[in-house]
Enzyme design. Structure first.
Site, PDB file in Angstrom:
ATOM      1  N   ALA A 177      73.307  -4.178 101.315  1.00 34.31           N
ATOM      2  CA  ALA A 177      74.663  -4.254 100.769  1.00 34.31           C
ATOM      3  C   ALA A 177      75.302  -5.605 101.048  1.00 34.31           C
ATOM      4  O   ALA A 177      76.007  -6.163 100.215  1.00 34.31           O
ATOM      5  CB  ALA A 177      75.523  -3.144 101.367  1.00 34.31           C
ATOM      6  N   ASP A 223      85.948 -50.300  84.732  1.00 25.15           N
ATOM      7  CA  ASP A 223      85.854 -51.634  84.218  1.00 25.15           C
ATOM      8  C   ASP A 223      86.838 -51.722  83.043  1.00 25.15           C
ATOM      9  O   ASP A 223      87.163 -50.699  82.468  1.00 25.15           O
ATOM     10  CB  ASP A 223      84.399 -51.710  83.748  1.00 25.15           C
ATOM     11  CG  ASP A 223      84.018 -53.004  83.153  1.00 25.15           C
ATOM     12  OD1 ASP A 223      84.515 -54.008  83.621  1.00 25.15           O
ATOM     13  OD2 ASP A 223      83.194 -52.989  82.216  1.00 25.15           O
ATOM     14  N   ASP A 525      79.660 -50.745  82.628  1.00 26.93           N
ATOM     15  CA  ASP A 525      78.560 -50.973  81.696  1.00 26.93           C
ATOM     16  C   ASP A 525      77.772 -52.238  82.004  1.00 26.93           C
ATOM     17  O   ASP A 525      76.681 -52.417  81.499  1.00 26.93           O
ATOM     18  CB  ASP A 525      79.092 -51.048  80.257  1.00 26.93           C
ATOM     19  CG  ASP A 525      80.177 -52.103  80.096  1.00 26.93           C
ATOM     20  OD1 ASP A 525      80.517 -52.767  81.083  1.00 26.93           O
ATOM     21  OD2 ASP A 525      80.681 -52.258  78.972  1.00 26.93           O
ATOM     22  N   ASP A 529      78.826 -54.233  87.361  1.00 25.53           N
ATOM     23  CA  ASP A 529      79.276 -52.895  87.766  1.00 25.53           C
ATOM     24  C   ASP A 529      78.215 -52.119  88.546  1.00 25.53           C
ATOM     25  O   ASP A 529      78.508 -51.104  89.157  1.00 25.53           O
ATOM     26  CB  ASP A 529      79.649 -52.052  86.537  1.00 25.53           C
ATOM     27  CG  ASP A 529      80.741 -52.686  85.717  1.00 25.53           C
ATOM     28  OD1 ASP A 529      81.716 -53.167  86.321  1.00 25.53           O
ATOM     29  OD2 ASP A 529      80.621 -52.714  84.479  1.00 25.53           O
ATOM     30  N   ASN A 591      79.825  -6.786  97.037  1.00 27.79           N
ATOM     31  CA  ASN A 591      78.991  -6.568  98.221  1.00 27.79           C
ATOM     32  C   ASN A 591      79.814  -5.995  99.375  1.00 27.79           C
ATOM     33  O   ASN A 591      79.373  -5.087 100.071  1.00 27.79           O
ATOM     34  CB  ASN A 591      78.338  -7.879  98.662  1.00 27.79           C
ATOM     35  CG  ASN A 591      77.168  -8.224  97.774  1.00 27.79           C
ATOM     36  OD1 ASN A 591      77.324  -8.927  96.788  1.00 27.79           O
ATOM     37  ND2 ASN A 591      76.011  -7.686  98.087  1.00 27.79           N
TER      38      ASN A 591
HETATM   39  P1  ADP Z   1      84.795 -58.574  82.853  1.00 26.79           P
HETATM   40  O1  ADP Z   1      84.430 -57.250  83.417  1.00 26.79           O
HETATM   41  O2  ADP Z   1      86.253 -58.744  82.758  1.00 26.79           O
HETATM   42  O3  ADP Z   1      84.070 -58.928  81.601  1.00 26.79           O
HETATM   43  P2  ADP Z   1      83.203 -60.725  83.978  1.00 26.79           P
HETATM   44  O4  ADP Z   1      82.729 -60.813  85.387  1.00 26.79           O
HETATM   45  O5  ADP Z   1      82.204 -60.506  82.913  1.00 26.79           O
HETATM   46  O6  ADP Z   1      84.347 -59.611  83.981  1.00 26.79           O
HETATM   47  O7  ADP Z   1      83.981 -62.083  83.627  1.00 26.79           O
HETATM   48  C1  ADP Z   1      84.807 -62.725  84.566  1.00 26.79           C
HETATM   49  C2  ADP Z   1      85.467 -63.926  83.962  1.00 26.79           C
HETATM   50  O8  ADP Z   1      84.500 -64.901  83.591  1.00 26.79           O
HETATM   51  C3  ADP Z   1      86.220 -63.643  82.670  1.00 26.79           C
HETATM   52  O9  ADP Z   1      87.559 -63.305  82.934  1.00 26.79           O
HETATM   53  C4  ADP Z   1      86.154 -64.950  81.921  1.00 26.79           C
HETATM   54  O10 ADP Z   1      87.180 -65.831  82.338  1.00 26.79           O
HETATM   55  C5  ADP Z   1      84.830 -65.507  82.365  1.00 26.79           C
HETATM   56  N1  ADP Z   1      83.794 -65.205  81.389  1.00 26.79           N
HETATM   57  C6  ADP Z   1      83.418 -63.992  80.950  1.00 26.79           C
HETATM   58  N2  ADP Z   1      82.402 -64.077  80.078  1.00 26.79           N
HETATM   59  C7  ADP Z   1      82.109 -65.387  79.972  1.00 26.79           C
HETATM   60  C8  ADP Z   1      81.135 -66.131  79.237  1.00 26.79           C
HETATM   61  N3  ADP Z   1      80.251 -65.531  78.458  1.00 26.79           N
HETATM   62  N4  ADP Z   1      81.144 -67.464  79.360  1.00 26.79           N
HETATM   63  C9  ADP Z   1      82.026 -68.085  80.152  1.00 26.79           C
HETATM   64  N5  ADP Z   1      82.945 -67.451  80.872  1.00 26.79           N
HETATM   65  C10 ADP Z   1      83.010 -66.119  80.803  1.00 26.79           C
END
Ligand code: ADP
Ligand code: MG
Length: 808
Positions: A177, A223, A525, A529, A591
């Site tokens: 039980a 993010d 993503d 991250d 139970n």
């Molecule tokens: P988030 O999550 O905001 O995309 P990141 O770490 O990818 O963060 O980017 C941080 C910073 O780097 C951005 O705010 C931008 O100023 C710079 N950044 C992002 N992508 C590029 C890129 N492809 N080329 C040059 N600078 C970049």
């Protein structure tokens, strides 16, 4: 499972003669194919590097090595070097964590190193979930409880000088039980049903414990780019020293116009604008491809948007890149926040730099103004920063552009460059996100935005999403990095927006939140991250947009990339926790009722109303069906309008425990009453009396399902019909219970005899009492609470009050 498998089919970017870069299934690669590798992607085959830029891979899956291994196409490798030392090779199943490169495939499938070890299929890991662990613990406690009870009854029996057979029978009956035999099965099925329900709502569970954890989440760290926003960037603004230009056109469409103060401008005549756009094309890893007549951006959306803007001015990236061959680069990383490329033209080496304004500006000492290049004065700097603030304040992502001739293609030579301009990119909030954030707020879940973007941009987006109550709750990542552990805890408890945060910063924040007792879901993503995804209580990655690295680190994958799907998953998690509690409540009250009947009869010194076999039949057959039906119960109406459950609260919190005891007493009371009345009609301890007790107990338990279905409120007709399985279980269980009464073979085994109609009437009447009384009590509570002006009163009754966070 099918969804998971299809997600885990690797994809590869392959360069084949006669066509541009192509995306194919990893299974379609053959030795000799040239593949492209980029940060965040899974290596699809064993391959020899042709060239590489700061390439590093995580090889833990293959070698157990936990730190990333730097790869270099030009490294020296000896013939007998062991696997981890072969730095010119990349291996299937490992992931690229930084840089990029190209490689030629040398082995695929089972001929790869991983294939040889035979560890290809990782799949769902099987660890006991917190629930299963708690059940196990409960099982141990029950065992001791039964042992104690049995000992007690033996002692009482010995004291009353009862025959040994009777004492033994009672002990056995008690043992059977007290143990809810159906519970482990019910719990397992509930978890599996939870996985299925989440999959139906587009959330795939990779690790089973996540199903439960989702229901207890108190903080979501997410993010920004591509999660809260669409991630489909468009250049809307260009700022050249002294001149603000706007750009029209939407998305990836290459149709658009440049405007200056409402006048269209001809880009071909505008050297400074062309210069800026060219830097955007050269310091760029993305590509535009035409698919079905439409241009689609490939690679980083920020960079693809720059290619689109250049096309609007008539600049073709393929032509430009051929004219300016690349002689080196410093790849983008979230720590660096910029990307630089080097280009050789005749005898000069030109550097193109684009990135976060502050990072670019600190490498400049000149500015390209309308009259030509001149030294960067303090006013210029102030002007640039003011323009940056204006753009960011509108929620735009801002990138700065610079160029200059340098002596060598190295990071160290990136100084004394010429500042050219700023570009503002819009990344519109994704539809439905604001609503979901509101839903989370109502559900007592705090949403925290973590972004690499600058503060003003982050704040503008946060405001548009209704994420911000007051600006004091927004900080820069550097503030977190500077604060000592204890201060970090208090800060983490309040913050809603963190800008300029590094990947380590994300992880630190998540860990601080967890130390403060929060249950943290991390949503992301990107490569930046991955660490936080692994560090949270539950990691959620975007299935479509997410990188392989993020998906691998996650426990749950969102198939549709929608923020709202996290809400759906959390709701399902909460329903699941509720339903497990409902099932446990139901089973334990049944139970306990059985235990009280056995002990009660023993103490009263009457004959045993229940045989051990009867109790086993009840626990295995008649109780299990309704309990299983409870796991399919739809959510309570307020499931997302109440605070999260406390994950550490016991399976049955005090409120439900009192309910268990109350209903168990009622059920056992009517059972003992049936036994007594049957005894008076047919003779004390007669087979008929036993049958009446057995039937009353069984029916009362089956009817009790109605009390267990809704935690708080009385069962409304619509609610009653909402779970057809529960109604089905009711009918089937009732039918099963009548079989021994009409089929003598089973009747003999279960010691059931025929009953006269008035016997049946009494059984049904008595058995209905706990259910009817339970519903009346709930109705009474509702009327009272409605009269008392307490709103819906839906959290009254045997409700969760005591195990809801903050109210305990
Ligand atoms: P988030 O999550 O905001 O995309 P990141 O770490 O990818 O963060 O980017 C941080 C910073 O780097 C951005 O705010 C931008 O100023 C710079 N950044 C992002 N992508 C590029 C890129 N492809 N080329 C040059 N600078 C970049
Ligand atoms: Mg990014």
């Amino acid at each position: 499972m099918e969804g998971l498998l299809s997600l885990e089919v690797g994809r590869a970017h392959v360069l084949r003669p006669g066509s541009g870069p192509e995306e194919v299934e990893a299974a379609r690669l053959v030795p000799g194919d040239v593949i492209e590798l980029e940060a965040g992607s899974m290596v699809p085959a064993d391959a020899r590097l042709l060239d590489s830029v700061e390439l590093a891979t995580a090889e833990a899956a293959l070698t157990g090595e936990s730190v990333p291994v730097a790869k270099d196409a030009r490294a020296r490798v000896e013939a007998d070097d062991p696997l981890p030392a072969r730095r010119t090779m990349v291996y299937k199943g490992t992931t690229v964590v930084a840089g990029h490169g190209r490689a030629v495939v040398v082995a695929t499938g089972m001929r790869t190193e991983v294939g040889r070890i035979g560890e290809l299929a990782a799949g769902i890991t099987e660890e006991p979930t917190p629930l299963e662990r708690r059940l196990e613990q409960l099982g141990r406690q029950l065992a001791w409880f039964v042992f104690g009870l049995a000992a007690l009854t033996v002692l009482v029996g010995w004291f009353h000088e009862e025959p040994f057979a009777l004492v033994l029978q009672r002990g056995l009956a008690l043992a059977v039980a007290a143990v809810p035999e159906g519970l482990p099965a019910v719990a397992t099925i509930t978890l599996a049903a939870g996985v299925a329900r989440m999959a139906r709502r587009r959330a795939l569970v990779r690790r089973l414990p996540a199903v439960e954890t989702l229901g207890a989440v108190t903080v979501i760290c997410t993010d920004k780019t591509g999660t809260l926003t669409t991630g489909e960037m468009t250049v809307t603004d260009i700022w050249l020293p002294g001149r603000a230009i706007t750009v029209s056109g939407v998305g990836w469409s290459v149709e658009g116009q440049f405007w200056c103060r409402d006048h269209p401008i001809t880009p071909a005549d505008d050297i400074r604008l062309l210069d800026l756009l060219r830097i955007g094309v050269l310091a760029n890893q993305a590509a535009l491809r035409v698919e079905g007549g439409r241009v689609i951006g490939h690679g980083d959306p920020t960079e693809a948007a720059l290619l689109v803007a250049a096309r609007k001015a008539g600049l073709d990236e393929t032509v430009l890149r051929r004219e300016w061959p690349r002689a080196g680069e410093v790849p983008f990383s979230s720590e660096r926040m910029y990307l630089a490329t080097f280009h050789r033209r005749t005898d000069a080496l030109l550097a193109c730099l684009k990135g976060a304004p502050a990072r670019v500006l600190e490498r400049c000492d000149a500015v390209l103004a309308s009259e030509g290049v001149r030294p960067l004065a303090t006013e210029d700097r102030a002007g640039i920063l003011a323009a940056n603030r204006t753009l960011a304040g509108r929620g735009l992502r801002v990138l700065a552009f610079a160029e200059g001739s340098v002596d060598s293609a190295q990071e160290a030579s990136l100084r004394k460059l010429t500042f050219v301009g700023l570009v503002g990119l819009i990344d519109p909030p994704a539809p439905g996100v604001a609503e979901t954030i509101g839903l989370f707020r109502g559900a007592g879940i705090r949403t925290v935005m973590l972004t690499g973007d600058q503060r003003d941009t982050a704040l503008a987006v946060a405001r548009a999403l209704g994420l911000l109550a007051s600006e004091s709750l927004a900080v820069d990542g550097s503030v977190l990095a500077r604060s000592p552990p204890h201060a970090l805890g208090t800060l983490a408890g309040k913050v809603t927006v963190v800008s300029r945060i590094s990947p380590e910063g994300k992880l630190r924040l998540v860990e601080a939140l967890r130390r403060a007792g929060e249950v943290v879901a991390v949503l992301g993503d990107g490569v930046n991250d991955a660490a936080a995804l692994r560090g949270g209580d539950v990691g959620v990655a975007m299935g479509g947009r997410g990188t392989d690295l993020a998906k691998e680190a996650a426990d749950v994958i969102l198939l549709d990339d929608r923020f709202a799907t996290v809400g759906a998953a959390i709701e399902e998690g909460r329903i699941l926790l509720d339903n497990i509690r409902k099932a446990a409540f139901y089973l334990f009250s049944c139970n306990l009722a059985e235990v009280i009947v056995v002990v009660g009869a023993g103490l009263a010194g009457t004959a045993q109303p229940l045989a051990p076999l009867q109790i086993l039949w009840l626990n295995l057959i008649t109780d299990t069906l309704p309990a299983l039906a409870l796991t399919l119960e739809p959510g309570e109406p307020e499931v997302m309008r109440r605070p999260p459950l406390n994950p550490k609260a016991p399976l049955l919190p005090p409120g439900l425990r009192r309910g268990t005891l109350g209903y168990a007493s009622l059920i056992s009371a009517v059972t003992l009453a049936a036994f007594a009345l049957g005894g008076r009609w047919y003779g004390p301890g007669s087979a008929e009396a036993g049958t009446m007790a057995f039937m009353t107990l069984a029916f009362a338990q089956i009817f009790h399902l109605g009390n267990a279905r809704a935690t708080g409120d009385v069962l409304h007709p619509t609610r009653m019909m909402a779970n057809p399985v529960a109604l089905g279980a009711l009918v089937v269980a009732l039918a099963l219970q009548t079989i021994p009464a009409i089929w003598p073979a089973l009747g003999t085994v279960l010691a059931v005899t025929r009953l006269a109609p008035e016997g049946w009437l009494l059984v049904l009447g008595l058995a209905a009492i706990p259910a009817v009384l339970g519903q009346t009590l709930k109705l009474h509570r509702r009327i009272r609470s409605a009269g008392g002006g307490r709103g819906t009163g839906s959290d009254s009754g045997l409700a969760h009050r005591s195990f809801i966070r903050g109210r305990a």
